[in-house]
Design a protein around this motif. Structure first.
Motif, PDB file in Angstrom:
ATOM      1  N   ARG A 122      31.113  85.385  52.163  1.00  0.00           N
ATOM      2  CA  ARG A 122      30.945  84.493  53.301  1.00  0.00           C
ATOM      3  C   ARG A 122      30.486  83.143  52.778  1.00  0.00           C
TER       4      ARG A 122
ATOM      5  N   SER B 218      29.319  79.285  53.381  1.00  0.00           N
ATOM      6  CA  SER B 218      28.591  78.507  54.380  1.00  0.00           C
ATOM      7  C   SER B 218      28.672  77.030  54.038  1.00  0.00           C
TER       8      SER B 218
ATOM      9  N   PHE C  43      31.154  78.318  58.790  1.00  0.00           N
ATOM     10  CA  PHE C  43      31.307  79.475  57.914  1.00  0.00           C
ATOM     11  C   PHE C  43      32.785  79.776  57.680  1.00  0.00           C
TER      12      PHE C  43
END
Length: 125
Positions: free
Chosen positions: A19, A21, A80
């Motif tokens: 993930r 960011s 994100f």
């Protein structure tokens, strides 16, 4: 002062997930669309996913469609990119960028006025 700072990159096995960011400052996400690009070694920057300033409109490249998801948290000033089902071809530096209103399609790097420093994603067994 506008700033974009990516984080969350790393090394992952094929089939794995990450993930990414992007923390923004100096502007409001509800005023600008945001794009995630990637740049593989020896290649130009490729737009992978876009989220509109309304937060509802999202667009994906063919390579990202069905595997990745772009989202945002306006309260935290964050954008994100959830990367699933990663492949070795996904190895690249990933950038978030602010799209300049009216400057052109999200797929065009020149249509973006501010960029983060990039986050390396390496997919390798």
């Amino acid at each position: 002062q506008v700033q974009l700072v990516e984080s969350g990159g790393g090394t992952v096995l094929p089939g794995g997930s990450l993930r990414l960011s992007c923390r923004i400052s100096g502007f409001t996400l509800t005023d600008y669309g945001m794009t995630w690009f990637r740049q593989r070694p020896g290649e130009g920057r490729e737009a992978m996913a876009f989220i509109g300033k309304d937060g509802r409109d999202t667009f994906y490249s063919a390579a990202a469609q069905g595997r990745w998801t772009i989202s945002r948290d306006t309260a935290k000033n964050m954008v994100f990119l959830q990367l699933n089902s990663l492949k070795s071809d996904d190895t690249a530096v990933y950038f978030c960028a602010r799209r300049t209103p009216g400057a052109g399609p999200y797929s065009e790097p020149m249509a973006h006025d501010y960029w983060g420093q990039g986050s390396q994603v390496t997919v390798s067994s």
